[in-house]
Write an enzyme that holds these catalytic residues in place. Structure first.
Site, mmCIF file in Angstrom:
data_model
loop_
_atom_site.group_PDB
_atom_site.id
_atom_site.type_symbol
_atom_site.label_atom_id
_atom_site.label_comp_id
_atom_site.label_asym_id
_atom_site.label_seq_id
_atom_site.Cartn_x
_atom_site.Cartn_y
_atom_site.Cartn_z
ATOM 1 N N ARG A 193 31.775 -8.010 49.961
ATOM 2 C CA ARG A 193 32.329 -7.016 50.981
ATOM 3 C C ARG A 193 32.264 -5.570 50.783
ATOM 4 O O ARG A 193 31.749 -4.665 51.522
ATOM 5 C CB ARG A 193 33.630 -7.483 51.590
ATOM 6 C CG ARG A 193 34.226 -8.897 51.807
ATOM 7 C CD ARG A 193 34.007 -9.388 53.307
ATOM 8 N NE ARG A 193 32.589 -9.600 53.454
ATOM 9 C CZ ARG A 193 32.170 -10.691 53.234
ATOM 10 N NH1 ARG A 193 32.623 -11.727 52.136
ATOM 11 N NH2 ARG A 193 30.765 -11.015 53.352
ATOM 12 N N GLN A 234 43.896 -3.251 61.190
ATOM 13 C CA GLN A 234 43.969 -4.530 60.608
ATOM 14 C C GLN A 234 42.592 -4.588 59.809
ATOM 15 O O GLN A 234 42.607 -5.560 58.880
ATOM 16 C CB GLN A 234 43.815 -5.776 61.378
ATOM 17 C CG GLN A 234 45.048 -5.751 62.434
ATOM 18 C CD GLN A 234 44.821 -6.847 63.419
ATOM 19 O OE1 GLN A 234 44.967 -7.921 63.521
ATOM 20 N NE2 GLN A 234 44.391 -6.446 64.479
ATOM 21 N N ILE A 278 39.857 -3.729 56.691
ATOM 22 C CA ILE A 278 39.963 -3.332 55.360
ATOM 23 C C ILE A 278 38.911 -2.576 55.023
ATOM 24 O O ILE A 278 38.794 -1.686 53.654
ATOM 25 C CB ILE A 278 40.065 -4.763 54.394
ATOM 26 C CG1 ILE A 278 38.835 -5.572 54.671
ATOM 27 C CG2 ILE A 278 41.119 -5.275 54.400
ATOM 28 C CD1 ILE A 278 38.638 -6.559 53.551
ATOM 29 N N HIS A 323 46.584 -4.464 56.804
ATOM 30 C CA HIS A 323 46.259 -5.723 55.942
ATOM 31 C C HIS A 323 45.427 -5.137 54.579
ATOM 32 O O HIS A 323 44.655 -5.917 54.199
ATOM 33 C CB HIS A 323 45.185 -6.362 56.888
ATOM 34 C CG HIS A 323 45.811 -7.091 57.776
ATOM 35 N ND1 HIS A 323 45.066 -7.832 58.802
ATOM 36 C CD2 HIS A 323 47.028 -7.230 58.028
ATOM 37 C CE1 HIS A 323 45.890 -8.224 59.660
ATOM 38 N NE2 HIS A 323 47.248 -8.165 59.288
ATOM 39 N N CYS A 336 47.683 -4.449 41.096
ATOM 40 C CA CYS A 336 47.861 -4.986 39.638
ATOM 41 C C CYS A 336 49.001 -6.017 39.564
ATOM 42 O O CYS A 336 50.062 -5.612 40.015
ATOM 43 C CB CYS A 336 48.141 -3.795 38.638
ATOM 44 S SG CYS A 336 48.703 -4.438 37.099
ATOM 45 N N SER A 346 41.209 -9.885 68.270
ATOM 46 C CA SER A 346 41.615 -11.392 69.124
ATOM 47 C C SER A 346 42.846 -11.465 69.612
ATOM 48 O O SER A 346 43.229 -12.391 70.290
ATOM 49 C CB SER A 346 40.717 -12.515 68.469
ATOM 50 O OG SER A 346 41.325 -12.328 67.044
ATOM 51 N N ALA A 392 32.805 -1.588 72.057
ATOM 52 C CA ALA A 392 33.707 -0.623 71.800
ATOM 53 C C ALA A 392 33.135 0.777 71.710
ATOM 54 O O ALA A 392 33.471 1.957 72.039
ATOM 55 C CB ALA A 392 34.426 -0.695 70.404
HETATM 56 N N1 APR Z 1 33.543 -3.964 70.689
HETATM 57 C C1 APR Z 1 34.588 -4.429 71.127
HETATM 58 N N2 APR Z 1 35.301 -5.579 70.547
HETATM 59 C C2 APR Z 1 34.484 -6.428 69.834
HETATM 60 C C3 APR Z 1 33.117 -6.132 69.513
HETATM 61 C C4 APR Z 1 32.637 -4.992 70.191
HETATM 62 N N3 APR Z 1 31.264 -4.405 69.874
HETATM 63 N N4 APR Z 1 32.549 -7.217 68.976
HETATM 64 C C5 APR Z 1 33.353 -8.130 68.887
HETATM 65 N N5 APR Z 1 34.557 -7.776 69.336
HETATM 66 C C6 APR Z 1 35.825 -8.495 69.508
HETATM 67 C C7 APR Z 1 35.753 -9.947 69.545
HETATM 68 O O1 APR Z 1 35.533 -10.462 70.955
HETATM 69 C C8 APR Z 1 37.119 -10.356 69.022
HETATM 70 O O2 APR Z 1 37.948 -10.569 70.272
HETATM 71 O O3 APR Z 1 36.506 -8.245 68.373
HETATM 72 C C9 APR Z 1 37.511 -9.485 68.225
HETATM 73 C C10 APR Z 1 37.493 -9.567 66.637
HETATM 74 O O4 APR Z 1 38.540 -10.568 66.391
HETATM 75 P P1 APR Z 1 38.666 -11.271 65.177
HETATM 76 O O5 APR Z 1 37.478 -11.954 64.509
HETATM 77 O O6 APR Z 1 39.545 -12.425 65.166
HETATM 78 O O7 APR Z 1 39.248 -10.136 64.336
HETATM 79 P P2 APR Z 1 40.840 -9.303 64.033
HETATM 80 O O8 APR Z 1 41.469 -9.745 65.597
HETATM 81 O O9 APR Z 1 40.515 -8.034 63.527
HETATM 82 O O10 APR Z 1 41.332 -10.300 63.075
HETATM 83 C C11 APR Z 1 42.630 -10.097 62.661
HETATM 84 O O11 APR Z 1 42.592 -11.813 60.913
HETATM 85 O O12 APR Z 1 41.446 -12.842 59.443
HETATM 86 C C12 APR Z 1 42.314 -12.056 59.524
HETATM 87 O O13 APR Z 1 43.104 -10.380 58.239
HETATM 88 C C13 APR Z 1 41.997 -10.667 58.889
HETATM 89 O O14 APR Z 1 42.569 -8.590 59.805
HETATM 90 C C14 APR Z 1 41.938 -9.713 60.145
HETATM 91 C C15 APR Z 1 42.921 -10.579 61.240
#
Ligand code: APR
Length: 231
Positions: free
Chosen positions: A56, A89, A91, A106, A114, A175, A217
């Site tokens: 990553r 959220q 990193i 996060h 450490c 999400s 976005a």
């Molecule tokens: N513009 C806007 N939204 C978008 C785009 C885009 N171009 N592409 C994807 N998305 C949306 C998806 O539809 C989804 O609802 O972004 C969201 C991403 O959701 P997740 O993958 O669940 O990510 P997130 O909500 O940040 O996860 C939260 O989960 O695993 C842990 O620690 C990790 O910080 C993370 C936390």
């Protein structure tokens, strides 16, 4: 004062080329959460976890902030009616590279924690079970400074206090499934703070928001920021 509180998730970095977590081709389809994002997983196989985050971290060097990060940085630096707080959220460091300061609840990919001296240090290269802490100089005691499942996110008191002093709560590209961040919309509602969701599509949390703007976005956030700055 009309403070704005912005919560961002993986969706804001998607157009920069960083995979989200829960999409069909997302990170959690390819890797087991319990192996790479839990304290137990790290205890079982630290090499695997170091390598997962090394990958990553290397990828982060190949991507750049997108229009949504730049728009939020513009808002952060030019909004005159109050304070803009960006809590992420994510990193990655794309908010910072676009010119804003974000609170990383996060953790951060370019930091190591450490387990001996408990201090966090900047880390931009690969890490391994042989890496040496730059503070206490002990070998083999570093882990990625990432908040894993089952761990307490960072800055919770500060985040909640900023949220409750805001008049608008905006969630972008998340999400809404991972707590405590997923609960902030409810906290905002209870405090009579206006709520806006901006996401590619509707989420399980959409029903709790006063308003929603759906689409990529890069475009939606850019247009929304222009509107706010004109007002
Ligand atoms: N513009 C806007 N939204 C978008 C785009 C885009 N171009 N592409 C994807 N998305 C949306 C998806 O539809 C989804 O609802 O972004 C969201 C991403 O959701 P997740 O993958 O669940 O990510 P997130 O909500 O940040 O996860 C939260 O989960 O695993 C842990 O620690 C990790 O910080 C993370 C936390």
């Amino acid at each position: 004062m009309k403070n704005i509180f912005i919560l961002t998730g993986a969706g804001i970095s998607a157009e920069s080329g960083i995979a989200t977590f829960r999409a069909e081709d997302g990170l959690w389809e390819k890797h087991k959460v319990e192996d790479v994002a839990t304290p137990d997983g790290f205890r079982r196989n630290p090499e695997l976890v170091h390598n997962f985050y090394n990958e990553r971290r290397r990828q982060l060097k190949t991507v750049t902030p997108n229009a949504a990060h730049f728009a939020l940085a513009k808002l952060y630096n030019n909004y005159s009616q109050g304070i803009v707080t960006i809590v992420t959220q994510n990193i990655d460091d794309l908010h910072e590279r676009a010119g804003a300061t974000a609170i990383h609840m996060h953790g951060e990919l370019e930091k190591m924690l450490c387990l001996n001296c408990r201090k966090s240090c900047l880390w931009q290269e690969d890490s391994s079970i042989e890496s040496i802490c730059t503070n206490c100089e002990k070998r083999g005691v570093l882990r990625p400074d990432i908040v894993w499942f089952g761990e307490m996110p960072y800055f919770l008191a500060e985040i909640e206090s900023c949220l409750l002093k805001s008049s608008l709560f905006v969630a972008i590209g998340t999400s809404g499934l991972v707590y405590p961040a997923a609960g902030y919309v409810q906290l905002a509602r209870a405090a009579k703070i206006k709520t806006l969701e901006m996401n590619l599509e509707k989420t399980a949390a959409s029903q709790f928001f006063d308003a929603g703007i759906y689409g990529k976005a890069g475009q939606t956030v850019t247009e929304w920021v222009e509107e706010i700055l004109i007002k």
